[in-house]
Design a protein around this motif. Structure first.
Motif, mmCIF file in Angstrom:
data_model
loop_
_atom_site.group_PDB
_atom_site.id
_atom_site.type_symbol
_atom_site.label_atom_id
_atom_site.label_comp_id
_atom_site.label_asym_id
_atom_site.label_seq_id
_atom_site.Cartn_x
_atom_site.Cartn_y
_atom_site.Cartn_z
ATOM 1 N N MET A 1 35.174 -20.639 -45.176
ATOM 2 C CA MET A 1 36.472 -21.173 -45.520
ATOM 3 C C MET A 1 37.326 -21.399 -44.302
ATOM 4 S SD MET A 1 38.386 -21.616 -48.350
ATOM 5 C CE MET A 1 37.673 -23.204 -48.168
ATOM 6 N N ALA A 2 37.691 -20.303 -43.680
ATOM 7 C CA ALA A 2 38.583 -20.358 -42.529
ATOM 8 C C ALA A 2 39.966 -20.831 -42.966
ATOM 9 C CB ALA A 2 38.046 -21.268 -41.435
ATOM 10 N N ALA A 3 40.012 -21.979 -43.601
ATOM 11 C CA ALA A 3 41.281 -22.533 -44.065
ATOM 12 C C ALA A 3 41.980 -21.586 -45.031
ATOM 13 C CB ALA A 3 41.034 -23.867 -44.765
ATOM 14 N N ILE A 4 43.071 -22.026 -45.542
ATOM 15 C CA ILE A 4 43.826 -21.355 -46.597
ATOM 16 C C ILE A 4 43.794 -19.829 -46.488
ATOM 17 C CG2 ILE A 4 44.245 -21.340 -49.078
ATOM 18 C CD1 ILE A 4 42.319 -23.725 -49.254
ATOM 19 N N PRO A 5 44.651 -19.275 -45.664
ATOM 20 C CA PRO A 5 44.615 -17.838 -45.426
ATOM 21 C C PRO A 5 45.159 -17.032 -46.594
ATOM 22 C CG PRO A 5 46.474 -18.796 -44.285
ATOM 23 C CD PRO A 5 45.787 -19.918 -45.004
ATOM 24 N N PRO A 45 18.525 -25.185 -61.651
ATOM 25 C CA PRO A 45 18.111 -23.988 -62.371
ATOM 26 C C PRO A 45 16.719 -23.521 -61.952
ATOM 27 C CG PRO A 45 19.180 -25.471 -63.881
ATOM 28 C CD PRO A 45 19.122 -26.176 -62.561
ATOM 29 N N GLY A 46 16.588 -22.272 -61.679
ATOM 30 C CA GLY A 46 15.303 -21.710 -61.259
ATOM 31 C C GLY A 46 15.140 -21.657 -59.749
ATOM 32 N N GLU A 47 15.864 -22.510 -59.029
ATOM 33 C CA GLU A 47 15.773 -22.519 -57.574
ATOM 34 C C GLU A 47 16.603 -21.402 -56.956
ATOM 35 O OE1 GLU A 47 15.456 -27.398 -56.995
ATOM 36 O OE2 GLU A 47 17.000 -26.230 -55.983
ATOM 37 N N ALA A 48 16.292 -21.121 -55.692
ATOM 38 C CA ALA A 48 17.090 -20.161 -54.936
ATOM 39 C C ALA A 48 18.281 -20.868 -54.299
ATOM 40 C CB ALA A 48 16.234 -19.498 -53.861
ATOM 41 N N ILE A 49 19.412 -20.186 -54.277
ATOM 42 C CA ILE A 49 20.539 -20.710 -53.505
ATOM 43 C C ILE A 49 20.402 -20.158 -52.090
ATOM 44 C CG2 ILE A 49 21.894 -20.631 -55.639
ATOM 45 C CD1 ILE A 49 23.560 -18.426 -54.445
ATOM 46 N N PRO A 50 21.158 -20.684 -51.125
ATOM 47 C CA PRO A 50 21.038 -20.180 -49.747
ATOM 48 C C PRO A 50 21.315 -18.681 -49.689
ATOM 49 C CG PRO A 50 22.306 -22.205 -49.790
ATOM 50 C CD PRO A 50 22.091 -21.813 -51.222
ATOM 51 N N SER A 51 20.797 -18.040 -48.661
ATOM 52 C CA SER A 51 20.989 -16.602 -48.525
ATOM 53 C C SER A 51 22.466 -16.285 -48.259
ATOM 54 C CB SER A 51 20.148 -16.071 -47.373
ATOM 55 O OG SER A 51 20.721 -16.430 -46.139
ATOM 56 N N THR A 57 27.964 -18.144 -43.130
ATOM 57 C CA THR A 57 28.127 -19.054 -42.000
ATOM 58 C C THR A 57 28.760 -20.368 -42.455
ATOM 59 O OG1 THR A 57 26.127 -18.099 -41.058
ATOM 60 C CG2 THR A 57 26.911 -20.173 -40.111
ATOM 61 N N ARG A 58 28.207 -20.892 -43.530
ATOM 62 C CA ARG A 58 28.690 -22.173 -44.066
ATOM 63 C C ARG A 58 30.167 -22.151 -44.387
ATOM 64 N NH1 ARG A 58 25.595 -25.292 -48.905
ATOM 65 N NH2 ARG A 58 27.349 -26.189 -50.034
ATOM 66 N N GLY A 64 30.157 -9.898 -46.684
ATOM 67 C CA GLY A 64 30.737 -9.122 -47.761
ATOM 68 C C GLY A 64 31.552 -9.967 -48.725
ATOM 69 N N THR A 65 32.229 -10.948 -48.189
ATOM 70 C CA THR A 65 33.058 -11.805 -49.038
ATOM 71 C C THR A 65 32.182 -12.702 -49.908
ATOM 72 O OG1 THR A 65 34.832 -11.777 -47.411
ATOM 73 C CG2 THR A 65 34.869 -13.545 -49.018
ATOM 74 N N VAL A 66 31.152 -13.293 -49.302
ATOM 75 C CA VAL A 66 30.190 -14.081 -50.086
ATOM 76 C C VAL A 66 29.582 -13.195 -51.164
ATOM 77 C CG1 VAL A 66 27.941 -15.222 -50.028
ATOM 78 C CG2 VAL A 66 29.629 -15.680 -48.248
ATOM 79 N N ARG A 67 29.272 -11.979 -50.758
ATOM 80 C CA ARG A 67 28.640 -11.040 -51.669
ATOM 81 C C ARG A 67 29.465 -10.799 -52.917
ATOM 82 N NH1 ARG A 67 24.512 -8.363 -51.596
ATOM 83 N NH2 ARG A 67 24.464 -6.476 -52.849
#
Lengths: 260, 260
Positions: A1-5, A45-51, A57-58, A64-67
Motif C-alpha cells: 500500500m504505502a499510500a493512505i496512512p 478457484p482452486g489455484e494458489a494466490i501469491p505467497s 512486497t506487492r 503480518g499485515t497481509v497475514r
DNA sequence: CAGTGGTCTAGACCACACT
DNA sequence: GTGTGGTCTAGACCACTGC
C-alpha cells in the motif's frame, strides 16, 4: 500500500453527518485489494494466490499485515490456507465441500455415508421473474430468469425437491439443455463456466405440507410435513445470484445446525 | 508459560500409536489456561478479565501470544472485547443477546420488533430420564432430571412450545417452583444461580404435524405443520447440559440461518 | 491524563510439503 | 534444501474509554 496512512476515503463532507469517522485499518485495505483480484479472476478457484511475502512486497506492507487480511478471507471461506503449500482460492468443486450449503444430513451415519447423490432435472426453462423472485434476486418483475426444478435422491430415495431461479443476464450462454445434462454439483458448474462464485447464503426455514404435486415428485403422501428452505446465495459485493426453494423430507434426514 | 517449549504433554508412550505428534502452540496452551479460569469462576459472566498485559506477565509470554488466545475465545463468543474498556466474560443476561440461541424471527420486522416475549410455564416437575433423554444428556436411563414445558408468545400469539430437560445433579437446588415463577431468560438464571454457562448448541430440525396436544397449547389446528427443533446445549468441555425440544409455528415466523 | 484493546512492523524460528 | 504458512517476540504507535 504505502499510500493512505491509516485513513481510508474519509470524504470530509461526510464526516459532518456520520457518527463514525470511517477509520479503516491497513489490513482491511489490503483485504479489499485481494478481494478485487479474486473477483476479477486474477486467481481462479482452486489455484494458489501469491505467497504472503510476495503480497507483502506487492502492497509494500509487512507480512503480518497481509497475514491478517488473509486470515479474515480464510475465516469467511473465500480462501483456504494449507501449511507448507500456500493459500488457495476456495472452490465448490472439491470432494469434501461438495455440499457446502446443504445442511440436511441422514439421521444415522455421517453426511457422506449414503454414497453420492443422484440428481434428476425435472424441468428447466427460461422464464420471467415474478414479483417475489425479482425481489429476492434484486431484479425487476418480468426480467429474464432461468428456472429449474430437480430432485435429489440418496440411496435411491427421493429426498429433496428444489426449485431454482437464476438471473439470465450473468449466466448468459447457460441453456436449459446444458443444465439438464449436467449431473455434478451445480455451484461447481457456475464457477468453471461462468466465473460465478457463491460465497455465502441466507436461508429461511419453515414447515409446510406436501401439496401442489410435490408429494408426487418426492413419492410421499399428500399433506406430509416438509421442511421448506428458501435460500438466497450471494456472490461478491453481496449481490444475490441464486434463489432456491428446497423441500426436504425429514423422516430419514434432518437439518443440522451448530450454534455458537 | 515459560515452561513447555512448544510441545504439550506428549507422553512418549502415546506417540507410537497416534498419527499426530500432538504439537500444541503456546497460544493454545494459554487459551486452555484462560479457559480454566473462566470455568472455575475466577472471572464471572459480565465481569472484565485481566488486561492483555497483565495476562502476558502472569503467563510469562508476550502480549501478542495472549492476544491470539483471546482472539479465539472471542471468536467462539466466550468473551467479548471492548476497545478502551477491556475484555469481558460473555453472558446471556444482556439485552442484545437475550435470545442468543433462538433463530426464529418474525417474517416482517426485525428480531426484537414484536416487543418482549411472554413466557408461560405450563408444567414443571422432577422426573427420570428416558432412554433418549439420557443419551442426549450423557446420563443413564432413570437418572433424575428436571422437566419443564412452556409456551413463548409474541405480541400475545403463542408461537413456541418447548419441552426442556435438565440433569438434576448440576442444578441441585433448582425447584419446579423456582422455575415456574421465573419469567426472564432461562440461560441467565442458569448463569447467576448455578454458575452454569451454555456455550454452544447443536440443533436438529424437522417438519412435523401438530399432534399430542401441542395443537391446543399453540392454539392451532390439529395436523398443522410445525418446525421441530431439538437442541442440545453444551457447557465447558463439551458437556451436554440441556435438552430442549421446541415446536415453532412458521406461519408468521421463520427460522433464519446464515451460511458461510 | 492513564489504561485498554487494535494496528503495524521487523525479525527469528518452527512445522510442513515438495523435490 | 527451499519455499510455504504458522508461531512468537519486542517495541512502537493509534483509537477508544473514562477519570
Amino acid at each position: 500500500m504505502a499510500a493512505i496512512p491509516s485513513f481510508a476515503s474519509p470524504s470530509p463532507a461526510d464526516e459532518s453527518n456520520t457518527a463514525t469517522p470511517a477509520f479503516s485499518p491497513l489490513y482491511q485495505q489490503i483485504k479489499a485489494l485481494i478481494l478485487q483480484s479474486l473477483q476479477s479472476g486474477e486467481w481462479k478457484p482452486g489455484e494458489a494466490i501469491p505467497s504472503e511475502m510476495d503480497l507483502a512486497t506487492r502492497y509494500r506492507v509487512s507480512q503480518g499485515t497481509v497475514r491478517k487480511a488473509i486470515d479474515e478471507l480464510a475465516a469467511s471461506n473465500l480462501v483456504v490456507r494449507r501449511q507448507g503449500k500456500g493459500t488457495f482460492v476456495a472452490t465448490h468443486a472439491e470432494q469434501h465441500v461438495q455440499f457446502r450449503f446443504l445442511k440436511l444430513v441422514p439421521d444415522s451415519g455421517t453426511p457422506g455415508s449414503e454414497g453420492p447423490a443422484q440428481r434428476e432435472i425435472i424441468d428447466c426453462r427460461r422464464a420471467r421473474a415474478t414479483a417475489d423472485v425479482a425481489r429476492a434476486l434484486a431484479l425487476r418483475s418480468g426480467d429474464a430468469v432461468l428456472q429449474a426444478r430437480r430432485v435429489l435422491s440418496f440411496a435411491g430415495v427421493p429426498t429433496i425437491l428444489e426449485d431454482i431461479w437464476l438471473p439470465a443476464a450473468p449466466f448468459k450462454g447457460l441453456t436449459a439443455e446444458r443444465l439438464a445434462d449436467y449431473h455434478g454439483p451445480m455451484y461447481a458448474l457456475f464457477e468453471t463456466e461462468f466465473n460465478m462464485r457463491m460465497l455465502r447464503a441466507e436461508e429461511k426455514i419453515r414447515a409446510e405440507s406436501a401439496i401442489d404435486g410435490r408429494e408426487q415428485l418426492l413419492k410421499i403422501e399428500r399433506g406430509t410435513p416438509l421442511l421448506s428452505v428458501e435460500r438466497i446465495a450471494y456472490t461478491y459485493q453481496n449481490v444475490p445470484m441464486e434463489l432456491r426453494r428446497g423441500y426436504y423430507r425429514t423422516d430419514t434426514h434432518h437439518y443440522h445446525n451448530s450454534l455458537n
